[in-house]
Design a protein around this motif. Sequence first.
Motif, PDB file in Angstrom:
ATOM      1  N   CYS A  12      56.633  71.836  41.040  1.00 52.87           N
ATOM      2  CA  CYS A  12      57.836  71.760  41.744  1.00 52.87           C
ATOM      3  C   CYS A  12      58.488  72.788  42.330  1.00 52.87           C
ATOM      4  O   CYS A  12      59.102  72.679  43.527  1.00 52.87           O
ATOM      5  CB  CYS A  12      58.727  70.696  41.148  1.00 52.87           C
ATOM      6  N   ARG A  71      52.117  63.469  34.129  1.00 53.12           N
ATOM      7  CA  ARG A  71      52.060  64.417  35.145  1.00 53.12           C
ATOM      8  C   ARG A  71      52.309  66.058  34.599  1.00 53.12           C
ATOM      9  O   ARG A  71      51.543  66.856  34.925  1.00 53.12           O
ATOM     10  CB  ARG A  71      53.521  64.114  36.051  1.00 53.12           C
ATOM     11  N   CYS A 116      50.854  65.621  41.416  1.00 51.12           N
ATOM     12  CA  CYS A 116      51.728  65.244  42.345  1.00 51.12           C
ATOM     13  C   CYS A 116      51.550  63.635  42.701  1.00 51.12           C
ATOM     14  O   CYS A 116      52.392  63.143  43.580  1.00 51.12           O
ATOM     15  CB  CYS A 116      51.715  66.144  43.747  1.00 51.12           C
ATOM     16  N   CYS A 119      54.406  60.930  43.331  1.00 53.09           N
ATOM     17  CA  CYS A 119      55.645  61.341  43.213  1.00 53.09           C
ATOM     18  C   CYS A 119      56.276  61.177  44.541  1.00 53.09           C
ATOM     19  O   CYS A 119      55.838  61.347  45.645  1.00 53.09           O
ATOM     20  CB  CYS A 119      55.673  62.906  43.190  1.00 53.09           C
TER      21      CYS A 119
END
Length: 141
Positions: A12, A71, A116, A119
């Motif tokens: 991120c 994740r 990801c 997301c």
Amino acid sequence: MTVRLRAHHLLCMLTYVGKGYTAEFCTNYDGIVARLTRGEDILIVTGPDDVCAPLLSTEAPHCHNDSVLVRDAQAAAAASDLLGATVAPGFRLTLDPATLTRFRSAFAAGTSRIACGGCEWSSLCDSIAGSGFEGTRLLNP
């Protein structure tokens, strides 16, 4: 000092451009990327980390969801492949320019993005990676 990050936040942070859940979240994240840019090291942790901190006082923060733990595991595996070391809780890392470049190259190529999937920020991150990470706040230390 040390920045405490859960594994998926290694991904991120690559595309952080000042957008997030709340103004408090963004202010906190700005401080974290500034610390990383100055060369502070990263400690991988399980569960909520320094990025999550502003969300923990909200009702039912997603930081505790099982999907976030999945994740984290996926991101740790991708980071392990990139670094040639086992990225797990307790692992320490400093983002030097070469390591940051390696992470961003893999992210842009899509080879490190299994974490990801699903997301809500994925399309924004696609755009940022597609622009060569223009406007990101994490700079080469």
